[in-house]
Design a protein around this motif. Structure first.
Motif, PDB file in Angstrom:
ATOM      1  N   ALA A 256      67.475  82.135   6.717  1.00 46.88           N
ATOM      2  CA  ALA A 256      68.665  82.863   6.264  1.00 46.88           C
ATOM      3  C   ALA A 256      69.914  82.404   7.019  1.00 46.88           C
ATOM      4  O   ALA A 256      70.978  82.217   6.425  1.00 46.88           O
ATOM      5  CB  ALA A 256      68.453  84.360   6.450  1.00 46.88           C
ATOM      6  N   LEU A 257      69.781  82.207   8.327  1.00 51.49           N
ATOM      7  CA  LEU A 257      70.923  81.778   9.140  1.00 51.49           C
ATOM      8  C   LEU A 257      71.351  80.356   8.818  1.00 51.49           C
ATOM      9  O   LEU A 257      72.535  80.015   8.918  1.00 51.49           O
ATOM     10  CB  LEU A 257      70.579  81.897  10.624  1.00 51.49           C
ATOM     11  CG  LEU A 257      70.387  83.320  11.165  1.00 51.49           C
ATOM     12  CD1 LEU A 257      69.898  83.286  12.612  1.00 51.49           C
ATOM     13  CD2 LEU A 257      71.687  84.117  11.068  1.00 51.49           C
ATOM     14  N   ALA A 258      70.396  79.509   8.441  1.00 54.46           N
ATOM     15  CA  ALA A 258      70.711  78.100   8.192  1.00 54.46           C
ATOM     16  C   ALA A 258      71.405  77.875   6.862  1.00 54.46           C
ATOM     17  O   ALA A 258      71.994  76.812   6.650  1.00 54.46           O
ATOM     18  CB  ALA A 258      69.431  77.269   8.251  1.00 54.46           C
ATOM     19  N   GLN A 259      71.363  78.847   5.954  1.00 55.55           N
ATOM     20  CA  GLN A 259      71.937  78.625   4.626  1.00 55.55           C
ATOM     21  C   GLN A 259      73.430  78.341   4.686  1.00 55.55           C
ATOM     22  O   GLN A 259      73.928  77.487   3.939  1.00 55.55           O
ATOM     23  CB  GLN A 259      71.657  79.827   3.723  1.00 55.55           C
ATOM     24  CG  GLN A 259      70.213  79.916   3.274  1.00 55.55           C
ATOM     25  CD  GLN A 259      70.023  80.882   2.101  1.00 55.55           C
ATOM     26  OE1 GLN A 259      70.935  81.097   1.312  1.00 55.55           O
ATOM     27  NE2 GLN A 259      68.841  81.458   2.010  1.00 55.55           N
ATOM     28  N   ALA A 260      74.151  79.028   5.575  1.00 56.36           N
ATOM     29  CA  ALA A 260      75.609  78.830   5.640  1.00 56.36           C
ATOM     30  C   ALA A 260      75.974  77.409   6.073  1.00 56.36           C
ATOM     31  O   ALA A 260      76.740  76.731   5.374  1.00 56.36           O
ATOM     32  CB  ALA A 260      76.238  79.871   6.563  1.00 56.36           C
TER      33      ALA A 260
ATOM     34  N   ALA B 286      62.926  74.584   5.738  1.00 57.58           N
ATOM     35  CA  ALA B 286      62.147  74.864   4.530  1.00 57.58           C
ATOM     36  C   ALA B 286      62.792  75.936   3.676  1.00 57.58           C
ATOM     37  O   ALA B 286      62.805  75.841   2.436  1.00 57.58           O
ATOM     38  CB  ALA B 286      60.726  75.274   4.906  1.00 57.58           C
ATOM     39  N   PHE B 287      63.336  76.980   4.302  1.00 51.83           N
ATOM     40  CA  PHE B 287      63.866  78.110   3.546  1.00 51.83           C
ATOM     41  C   PHE B 287      65.345  77.975   3.213  1.00 51.83           C
ATOM     42  O   PHE B 287      65.927  78.887   2.627  1.00 51.83           O
ATOM     43  CB  PHE B 287      63.609  79.407   4.302  1.00 51.83           C
ATOM     44  CG  PHE B 287      62.144  79.756   4.401  1.00 51.83           C
ATOM     45  CD1 PHE B 287      61.362  79.835   3.271  1.00 51.83           C
ATOM     46  CD2 PHE B 287      61.550  79.985   5.625  1.00 51.83           C
ATOM     47  CE1 PHE B 287      60.014  80.139   3.348  1.00 51.83           C
ATOM     48  CE2 PHE B 287      60.198  80.300   5.723  1.00 51.83           C
ATOM     49  CZ  PHE B 287      59.425  80.371   4.580  1.00 51.83           C
ATOM     50  N   SER B 288      65.958  76.861   3.586  1.00 55.72           N
ATOM     51  CA  SER B 288      67.341  76.627   3.165  1.00 55.72           C
ATOM     52  C   SER B 288      67.426  75.581   2.055  1.00 55.72           C
ATOM     53  O   SER B 288      68.509  75.312   1.542  1.00 55.72           O
ATOM     54  CB  SER B 288      68.200  76.180   4.356  1.00 55.72           C
ATOM     55  OG  SER B 288      67.727  74.960   4.905  1.00 55.72           O
ATOM     56  N   MET B 289      66.290  74.996   1.677  1.00 54.62           N
ATOM     57  CA  MET B 289      66.311  73.953   0.644  1.00 54.62           C
ATOM     58  C   MET B 289      66.490  74.525  -0.756  1.00 54.62           C
ATOM     59  O   MET B 289      67.140  73.908  -1.600  1.00 54.62           O
ATOM     60  CB  MET B 289      65.030  73.114   0.717  1.00 54.62           C
ATOM     61  CG  MET B 289      65.078  72.046   1.794  1.00 54.62           C
ATOM     62  SD  MET B 289      63.706  70.877   1.686  1.00 54.62           S
ATOM     63  CE  MET B 289      62.486  71.702   2.700  1.00 54.62           C
ATOM     64  N   TYR B 290      65.925  75.714  -1.033  1.00 59.93           N
ATOM     65  CA  TYR B 290      66.007  76.225  -2.390  1.00 59.93           C
ATOM     66  C   TYR B 290      67.449  76.443  -2.848  1.00 59.93           C
ATOM     67  O   TYR B 290      67.826  75.974  -3.949  1.00 59.93           O
ATOM     68  CB  TYR B 290      65.200  77.511  -2.552  1.00 59.93           C
ATOM     69  CG  TYR B 290      65.315  78.041  -3.957  1.00 59.93           C
ATOM     70  CD1 TYR B 290      64.485  77.563  -4.949  1.00 59.93           C
ATOM     71  CD2 TYR B 290      66.316  78.940  -4.310  1.00 59.93           C
ATOM     72  CE1 TYR B 290      64.621  77.978  -6.265  1.00 59.93           C
ATOM     73  CE2 TYR B 290      66.462  79.363  -5.610  1.00 59.93           C
ATOM     74  CZ  TYR B 290      65.618  78.881  -6.583  1.00 59.93           C
ATOM     75  OH  TYR B 290      65.776  79.291  -7.880  1.00 59.93           O
ATOM     76  N   PRO B 291      68.303  77.153  -2.095  1.00 58.29           N
ATOM     77  CA  PRO B 291      69.682  77.311  -2.575  1.00 58.29           C
ATOM     78  C   PRO B 291      70.427  75.987  -2.688  1.00 58.29           C
ATOM     79  O   PRO B 291      71.306  75.835  -3.543  1.00 58.29           O
ATOM     80  CB  PRO B 291      70.326  78.229  -1.521  1.00 58.29           C
ATOM     81  CG  PRO B 291      69.453  78.132  -0.328  1.00 58.29           C
ATOM     82  CD  PRO B 291      68.074  77.882  -0.841  1.00 58.29           C
TER      83      PRO B 291
ATOM     84  N   THR C  67      67.430  67.457   5.239  1.00 62.24           N
ATOM     85  CA  THR C  67      66.772  68.728   5.529  1.00 62.24           C
ATOM     86  C   THR C  67      65.259  68.606   5.395  1.00 62.24           C
ATOM     87  O   THR C  67      64.494  69.093   6.233  1.00 62.24           O
ATOM     88  CB  THR C  67      67.298  69.821   4.581  1.00 62.24           C
ATOM     89  OG1 THR C  67      68.715  69.897   4.679  1.00 62.24           O
ATOM     90  CG2 THR C  67      66.714  71.172   4.941  1.00 62.24           C
ATOM     91  N   ALA C  68      64.807  67.932   4.328  1.00 59.11           N
ATOM     92  CA  ALA C  68      63.374  67.766   4.111  1.00 59.11           C
ATOM     93  C   ALA C  68      62.745  66.882   5.180  1.00 59.11           C
ATOM     94  O   ALA C  68      61.610  67.126   5.613  1.00 59.11           O
ATOM     95  CB  ALA C  68      63.125  67.173   2.723  1.00 59.11           C
ATOM     96  N   LEU C  69      63.461  65.844   5.625  1.00 59.38           N
ATOM     97  CA  LEU C  69      62.943  64.993   6.692  1.00 59.38           C
ATOM     98  C   LEU C  69      62.783  65.778   7.993  1.00 59.38           C
ATOM     99  O   LEU C  69      61.776  65.637   8.701  1.00 59.38           O
ATOM    100  CB  LEU C  69      63.880  63.801   6.914  1.00 59.38           C
ATOM    101  CG  LEU C  69      63.755  62.647   5.925  1.00 59.38           C
ATOM    102  CD1 LEU C  69      64.850  61.617   6.183  1.00 59.38           C
ATOM    103  CD2 LEU C  69      62.386  61.994   6.038  1.00 59.38           C
ATOM    104  N   LEU C  70      63.762  66.609   8.310  1.00 58.41           N
ATOM    105  CA  LEU C  70      63.668  67.424   9.519  1.00 58.41           C
ATOM    106  C   LEU C  70      62.500  68.400   9.418  1.00 58.41           C
ATOM    107  O   LEU C  70      61.771  68.623  10.391  1.00 58.41           O
ATOM    108  CB  LEU C  70      64.985  68.174   9.740  1.00 58.41           C
ATOM    109  CG  LEU C  70      65.112  68.966  11.051  1.00 58.41           C
ATOM    110  CD1 LEU C  70      64.896  68.066  12.257  1.00 58.41           C
ATOM    111  CD2 LEU C  70      66.487  69.645  11.123  1.00 58.41           C
ATOM    112  N   CYS C  71      62.303  68.957   8.226  1.00 58.44           N
ATOM    113  CA  CYS C  71      61.177  69.865   8.030  1.00 58.44           C
ATOM    114  C   CYS C  71      59.854  69.120   8.153  1.00 58.44           C
ATOM    115  O   CYS C  71      58.880  69.638   8.723  1.00 58.44           O
ATOM    116  CB  CYS C  71      61.287  70.532   6.663  1.00 58.44           C
ATOM    117  SG  CYS C  71      60.254  71.998   6.494  1.00 58.44           S
TER     118      CYS C  71
END
Length: 419
Positions: free
Chosen positions: A248-252, A303-308, A270-274
């Protein structure tokens, strides 16, 4: 100002908080109790698969049910059935019962969330919609986290948490049942049109499927992994909660970066870091509770900031008037991925060990990166002026097609241009 904004929707927010609190508690309680009862990881993974099947069915079927019996009755049915599934899981401590109960619970959870969001969207004026949606998102995240952490207050091997979760599901229907507000408009209904979604953005469809596999597997089996690493109950709850908060915090910051750069490059990074976080878990470089929780935070933030990010990219290419259909369709594709992820990871964990959870999530992230790199050569980046605004959204596991309508509003839904 805040009181005038929240006053008309306070009861609905309270109902949503009860719903998410019970959902967070029940969702973490079952894998923990399943570990105590000696269930295999494969059977516990099937709980996640059952949930995802029910959730997708709820997103598709709830608008029809509400059109037949109305919002209040439909919401009451959802909460009552959800409470029954929790109590049935207590009476029958077997995965053969738990899996269909999770499917029913997923259906009810999606339906109840859609009804609350429809009601909130109706009560929110254009000038306050953004603030109410932001508060709604924070309430849901906070309630889910508190529901998970509440398990540290007692013994999950008993009956108390099952009963408490059922009671809170029942409490969730009270605010809407006594509300005198006008009933909202019909719910947003979205048909899954995969060819149209693919034509709009192949990278969005493939990526959201991979993210569904990864996030679905982690959401269903993270507690099992943590328990098998010897973590205490409190640390198991933190292992499940820290990634949600980090995401949630990473989305911004992810959203700000993607508004300035090619979103596909941000997605790849983002995916590489995940995937790096996945690798740490697979090869056992995280040792000790603090290291495990820090790695889980990195995993969740990515992982949870990729969808938006994926949804924003898809809406960049959406033609006028189709943005909500694109967003809703992506949620359904995410749900399809969530059906396969938990079962695949569960069987892998049973056969090869707990670290196989992150083999499955890591494979999904690597495939995402490879496909995104291929697509970089096939289509030019969207011009900055043609981009839609990045919109932080609730974690997809708690989002529905109605969420997209609530976030955008029918009158000011994002409209993108692209090719």
């Amino acid at each position: 100002m805040l009181f005038r904004t929240l006053g008309p929707v306070a009861a609905l927010l309270l109902g949503s908080a009860f719903l998410l609190f019970a959902g967070g508690m029940n969702g973490l309680l079952l894998p923990i109790r399943g570990e105590i009862e000696g269930f295999t990881a494969a059977s516990l993974g099937m709980l996640g698969t059952g949930w995802a099947i029910g959730y997708v069915a709820g997103c598709l079927g709830t608008p029809v049910l509400v059109a037949r019996v109305g919002h209040v009755r439909a919401f009451g049915v959802m909460c009552a059935l959800a409470a029954i599934t929790v109590l049935a899981s207590l009476l029958f401590l077997t995965p053969w019962v738990w899996t269909p109960m999770r499917a029913i619970s997923g259906f009810c959870f999606a339906g109840a969330a859609m009804i609350v969001e429809s009601w909130l969207s109706e009560r929110a004026g254009r000038e306050s919609r953004g603030r109410i949606f932001g508060i709604y998102t924070m309430v849901n995240l906070g309630a889910t986290t508190l529901g998970q952490l509440a398990l540290t207050l007692g013994d999950p091997s008993g009956h108390v948490f099952f009963v408490v979760a059922a009671m809170i599901y029942c409490l969730a229907l009270v605010p809407t049942a006594v509300s005198a507000s006008q009933l909202p408009a019909p719910l947003t209904s979205v048909a899954l049109d995969l060819p149209a979604l693919w034509r709009n953005s192949p990278i969005a469809v493939f990526s959201v499927l991979m993210v569904g596999i990864s996030n679905g597997a982690f959401g269903a089996l993270s507690a099992v992994y943590a328990a098998r690493q010897g973590l205490t109950l409190a640390d198991v709850a933190l292992f499940a909660s820290v990634p949600l908060l980090a995401g949630a915090l990473a989305q911004a910051p992810v959203g700000i970066l993607s508004d300035r750069l090619d979103r596909r490059l941000v997605l790849i990074g983002t995916a590489l870091l995940c995937a790096c976080a996945d690798l740490l878990f697979v090869i056992g470089l995280v040792d000790g509770t603090l290291a495990i929780l820090l790695a889980a935070g990195v995993f969740g933030a990515t992982a949870f900031s990729m969808y938006p990010l994926i949804a924003a990219h898809a809406n960049d290419h959406a033609s006028e008037g189709t943005a909500l259909q694109v967003s809703g369709g992506l949620l359904l594709v995410f749900g399809i991925g969530s059906i396969f992820g938990p079962s695949a990871a569960g069987f892998a964990m049973t056969a090869y060990g707990a670290q196989s959870l992150f083999v499955v999530t890591g494979a999904a992230h690597v495939l995402l990166v490879l496909f995104a790199l291929f697509r970089l050569r096939a289509r030019a980046a969207v011009a900055h002026d043609d981009k839609t605004a990045f919109r932080p959204i609730p974690l997809p596991r708690a989002a529905t097609p109605q969420t997209a309508a609530f976030a955008a509003g029918e009158a000011d839904a994002p409209q993108g241009q692209g090719g």
